[in-house]
Design a protein around this motif. Structure first.
Motif, PDB file in Angstrom:
ATOM      1  N   GLN A 229       0.823  -1.212   0.000  1.00  0.00           N
ATOM      2  CA  GLN A 229       0.000   0.000   0.000  1.00  0.00           C
ATOM      3  C   GLN A 229       0.860   1.267   0.000  1.00  0.00           C
ATOM      4  O   GLN A 229       0.549   2.237  -0.699  1.00  0.00           O
ATOM      5  CB  GLN A 229      -0.944  -0.029   1.211  1.00  0.00           C
ATOM      6  N   ILE A 230       1.953   1.264   0.783  1.00  0.00           N
ATOM      7  CA  ILE A 230       2.865   2.404   0.779  1.00  0.00           C
ATOM      8  C   ILE A 230       3.420   2.625  -0.625  1.00  0.00           C
ATOM      9  O   ILE A 230       3.494   3.759  -1.124  1.00  0.00           O
ATOM     10  CB  ILE A 230       4.016   2.196   1.780  1.00  0.00           C
ATOM     11  N   ASN A 231       3.799   1.552  -1.285  1.00  0.00           N
ATOM     12  CA  ASN A 231       4.336   1.669  -2.633  1.00  0.00           C
ATOM     13  C   ASN A 231       3.284   2.146  -3.631  1.00  0.00           C
ATOM     14  O   ASN A 231       3.603   2.901  -4.559  1.00  0.00           O
ATOM     15  CB  ASN A 231       4.938   0.336  -3.087  1.00  0.00           C
ATOM     16  N   GLU A 232       2.022   1.727  -3.454  1.00  0.00           N
ATOM     17  CA  GLU A 232       0.971   2.189  -4.347  1.00  0.00           C
ATOM     18  C   GLU A 232       0.739   3.691  -4.206  1.00  0.00           C
ATOM     19  O   GLU A 232       0.548   4.398  -5.201  1.00  0.00           O
ATOM     20  CB  GLU A 232      -0.317   1.410  -4.075  1.00  0.00           C
ATOM     21  N   LEU A 233       0.774   4.174  -2.982  1.00  0.00           N
ATOM     22  CA  LEU A 233       0.635   5.617  -2.771  1.00  0.00           C
ATOM     23  C   LEU A 233       1.821   6.366  -3.370  1.00  0.00           C
ATOM     24  O   LEU A 233       1.653   7.431  -3.976  1.00  0.00           O
ATOM     25  CB  LEU A 233       0.535   5.931  -1.276  1.00  0.00           C
ATOM     26  N   MET A 234       3.017   5.825  -3.188  1.00  0.00           N
ATOM     27  CA  MET A 234       4.212   6.455  -3.730  1.00  0.00           C
ATOM     28  C   MET A 234       4.155   6.508  -5.257  1.00  0.00           C
ATOM     29  O   MET A 234       4.445   7.545  -5.871  1.00  0.00           O
ATOM     30  CB  MET A 234       5.449   5.681  -3.279  1.00  0.00           C
ATOM     31  N   ASP A 235       3.769   5.409  -5.875  1.00  0.00           N
ATOM     32  CA  ASP A 235       3.789   5.325  -7.338  1.00  0.00           C
ATOM     33  C   ASP A 235       2.628   6.054  -8.002  1.00  0.00           C
ATOM     34  O   ASP A 235       2.791   6.641  -9.076  1.00  0.00           O
ATOM     35  CB  ASP A 235       3.755   3.857  -7.775  1.00  0.00           C
ATOM     36  N   ASN A 236       1.465   6.026  -7.368  1.00  0.00           N
ATOM     37  CA  ASN A 236       0.242   6.491  -8.037  1.00  0.00           C
ATOM     38  C   ASN A 236      -0.246   7.844  -7.569  1.00  0.00           C
ATOM     39  O   ASN A 236      -1.141   8.421  -8.185  1.00  0.00           O
ATOM     40  CB  ASN A 236      -0.884   5.473  -7.834  1.00  0.00           C
ATOM     41  N   GLY A 237       0.300   8.366  -6.445  1.00  0.00           N
ATOM     42  CA  GLY A 237      -0.239   9.578  -5.871  1.00  0.00           C
ATOM     43  C   GLY A 237      -1.391   9.253  -4.939  1.00  0.00           C
ATOM     44  O   GLY A 237      -1.986   8.171  -4.984  1.00  0.00           O
ATOM     45  N   LEU A 238      -1.734  10.191  -4.083  1.00  0.00           N
ATOM     46  CA  LEU A 238      -2.783   9.955  -3.092  1.00  0.00           C
ATOM     47  C   LEU A 238      -4.132   9.660  -3.737  1.00  0.00           C
ATOM     48  O   LEU A 238      -4.951   8.931  -3.189  1.00  0.00           O
ATOM     49  CB  LEU A 238      -2.913  11.169  -2.169  1.00  0.00           C
ATOM     50  N   ASP A 239      -4.376  10.233  -4.910  1.00  0.00           N
ATOM     51  CA  ASP A 239      -5.665  10.016  -5.564  1.00  0.00           C
ATOM     52  C   ASP A 239      -5.604   8.957  -6.648  1.00  0.00           C
ATOM     53  O   ASP A 239      -6.584   8.733  -7.363  1.00  0.00           O
ATOM     54  CB  ASP A 239      -6.215  11.320  -6.136  1.00  0.00           C
ATOM     55  N   GLY A 240      -4.454   8.277  -6.802  1.00  0.00           N
ATOM     56  CA  GLY A 240      -4.346   7.219  -7.785  1.00  0.00           C
ATOM     57  C   GLY A 240      -4.375   7.685  -9.216  1.00  0.00           C
ATOM     58  O   GLY A 240      -4.512   6.888 -10.139  1.00  0.00           O
ATOM     59  N   ALA A 241      -4.214   8.970  -9.452  1.00  0.00           N
ATOM     60  CA  ALA A 241      -4.392   9.514 -10.793  1.00  0.00           C
ATOM     61  C   ALA A 241      -3.354   9.000 -11.779  1.00  0.00           C
ATOM     62  O   ALA A 241      -3.614   8.934 -12.982  1.00  0.00           O
ATOM     63  CB  ALA A 241      -4.344  11.039 -10.745  1.00  0.00           C
ATOM     64  N   GLN A 242      -2.172   8.623 -11.280  1.00  0.00           N
ATOM     65  CA  GLN A 242      -1.134   8.187 -12.204  1.00  0.00           C
ATOM     66  C   GLN A 242      -1.461   6.840 -12.842  1.00  0.00           C
ATOM     67  O   GLN A 242      -1.068   6.567 -13.963  1.00  0.00           O
ATOM     68  CB  GLN A 242       0.222   8.101 -11.486  1.00  0.00           C
ATOM     69  N   ALA A 243      -2.178   5.999 -12.116  1.00  0.00           N
ATOM     70  CA  ALA A 243      -2.553   4.690 -12.644  1.00  0.00           C
ATOM     71  C   ALA A 243      -4.045   4.580 -12.905  1.00  0.00           C
ATOM     72  O   ALA A 243      -4.490   3.727 -13.654  1.00  0.00           O
ATOM     73  CB  ALA A 243      -2.117   3.588 -11.672  1.00  0.00           C
ATOM     74  N   GLY A 244      -4.819   5.438 -12.247  1.00  0.00           N
ATOM     75  CA  GLY A 244      -6.256   5.436 -12.469  1.00  0.00           C
ATOM     76  C   GLY A 244      -7.009   4.352 -11.739  1.00  0.00           C
ATOM     77  O   GLY A 244      -8.195   4.151 -11.958  1.00  0.00           O
ATOM     78  N   THR A 245      -6.315   3.602 -10.859  1.00  0.00           N
ATOM     79  CA  THR A 245      -6.986   2.500 -10.169  1.00  0.00           C
ATOM     80  C   THR A 245      -6.883   2.599  -8.659  1.00  0.00           C
ATOM     81  O   THR A 245      -7.887   2.527  -7.954  1.00  0.00           O
ATOM     82  CB  THR A 245      -6.410   1.143 -10.616  1.00  0.00           C
ATOM     83  N   THR A 246      -5.671   2.751  -8.121  1.00  0.00           N
ATOM     84  CA  THR A 246      -5.461   2.746  -6.685  1.00  0.00           C
ATOM     85  C   THR A 246      -5.534   4.148  -6.120  1.00  0.00           C
ATOM     86  O   THR A 246      -4.915   5.058  -6.632  1.00  0.00           O
ATOM     87  CB  THR A 246      -4.094   2.128  -6.354  1.00  0.00           C
ATOM     88  N   LYS A 247      -6.290   4.319  -5.035  1.00  0.00           N
ATOM     89  CA  LYS A 247      -6.505   5.644  -4.460  1.00  0.00           C
ATOM     90  C   LYS A 247      -6.587   5.535  -2.932  1.00  0.00           C
ATOM     91  O   LYS A 247      -6.906   4.478  -2.416  1.00  0.00           O
ATOM     92  CB  LYS A 247      -7.818   6.250  -4.963  1.00  0.00           C
ATOM     93  N   ILE A 248      -6.295   6.618  -2.222  1.00  0.00           N
ATOM     94  CA  ILE A 248      -6.740   6.680  -0.832  1.00  0.00           C
ATOM     95  C   ILE A 248      -7.683   7.843  -0.605  1.00  0.00           C
ATOM     96  O   ILE A 248      -8.288   7.939   0.444  1.00  0.00           O
ATOM     97  CB  ILE A 248      -5.599   6.674   0.213  1.00  0.00           C
ATOM     98  N   VAL A 249      -7.791   8.764  -1.569  1.00  0.00           N
ATOM     99  CA  VAL A 249      -8.944   9.657  -1.601  1.00  0.00           C
ATOM    100  C   VAL A 249      -9.566   9.519  -2.971  1.00  0.00           C
ATOM    101  O   VAL A 249      -8.863   9.541  -3.966  1.00  0.00           O
ATOM    102  CB  VAL A 249      -8.622  11.155  -1.304  1.00  0.00           C
ATOM    103  N   SER A 250     -10.889   9.316  -3.044  1.00  0.00           N
ATOM    104  CA  SER A 250     -11.519   9.043  -4.325  1.00  0.00           C
ATOM    105  C   SER A 250     -12.178  10.285  -4.844  1.00  0.00           C
ATOM    106  O   SER A 250     -13.128  10.762  -4.283  1.00  0.00           O
ATOM    107  CB  SER A 250     -12.560   7.953  -4.199  1.00  0.00           C
TER     108      SER A 250
END
Length: 261
Positions: A229-250
């Motif tokens: 999860q830490i890596n997903e936030l690091m890679d994708n940003g808090l809103d998941g915009a870089q990957a479009g899938t993983t988010k912690i704020v939607s």
């Protein structure tokens, strides 16, 4: 910005640092905006995702917010941010050179930041217990003084005094050194203010530990995030915009991060 997002209930604070001026908007459901105390620095457009804030280590300046119930006495904590320090900042004399984010009232609470040194430096976490402050630093010094942003994070379970935090540098867990052992029970940190770039003191302004350099994408989560999860936030940003899938704020739902781990 904050009203455009729907956050998981355990996301207690999330700051994109994308503003051009004024307050820091909170993308969590708490909508707990931070106010600048003095002139802590300037916004810029060179963050990891969007903008960032460049702190200039001015005396008694940073960002702070009032205490809210959601941030009080978090016993399972995950915190993190992208950072690009210019120096170790203003030390507070307790293994912390400068504060990235803290929830502290001058006596009780927690602090996450850089250790002192000429660079590269360790980073550190402190959590106040009734029998003394738990203080930990990374055993090595991975944080360089460079314009390149580096992702720092820590998780901590205060359910037992024998627990240690887990540190992550650019998504990789780090060995740690315990500088002071916690004892008895976690303190009540009611009345603490959440701060970025300065150590809280309960006044609503903060004092000591002023940060020097860029900070981006700050989060405070009530729960223990996994390495994935830490890596997903690091890679994708808090809103998941870089990957479009993983988010912690939607638009941060942490629900989707938990589901994908």
């Amino acid at each position: 910005m904050a009203t455009d997002y729907t956050a998981d209930a355990n996301t207690e604070a999330a700051y994109f640092m994308n503003e051009a001026s004024g307050n820091l908007d909170d993308a969590s459901s708490n909508n707990n905006a931070m106010v600048a105390t003095g002139s802590p620095g300037t916004y810029n457009t060179t963050g990891q995702f969007g903008g960032a804030f460049d702190f200039t280590q001015q005396n008694n300046t940073g960002f702070s917010s009032t205490d809210i119930a959601a941030l009080t006495n978090i016993r399972t904590l995950s915190v993190g941010a992208w950072t690009a320090p210019d120096t170790d900042g203003a030390g507070d004399g307790t293994q912390v050179g400068s504060v990235i984010v803290s929830h502290y009232n001058g006596a009780d609470g927690w602090n996450f930041g850089l250790a002192t040194g000429a660079g590269p430096v360790n980073f550190s976490f402190q959590y106040q217990w009734t029998g003394g402050t738990g203080k930990w630093t990374t055993s090595t010094a991975p944080v360089a003084f460079t314009p390149a942003l580096q992702h720092l994070a820590a998780t901590y379970d205060a359910g037992a005094s024998t627990n240690d935090p887990i540190f992550y540098y650019n998504g990789v867990s780090q060995a740690l050194t315990e500088n002071n052992t916690p004892a008895s029970s976690p303190d009540d940190d009611t009345g603490a203010e959440l701060t970025i770039g300065i150590k809280g003191d309960g006044s609503g302004i903060g004092s000591t530990g002023e940060y020097d350099g860029d900070i981006d994408e700050v989060f405070v989560y009530n729960g223990i995030l996994t390495a994935t999860q830490i890596n997903e936030l690091m890679d994708n940003g808090l809103d998941g915009a870089q990957a479009g899938t993983t988010k912690i704020v939607s638009a941060l739902t942490m629900t989707s991060i938990l589901a994908s781990a």
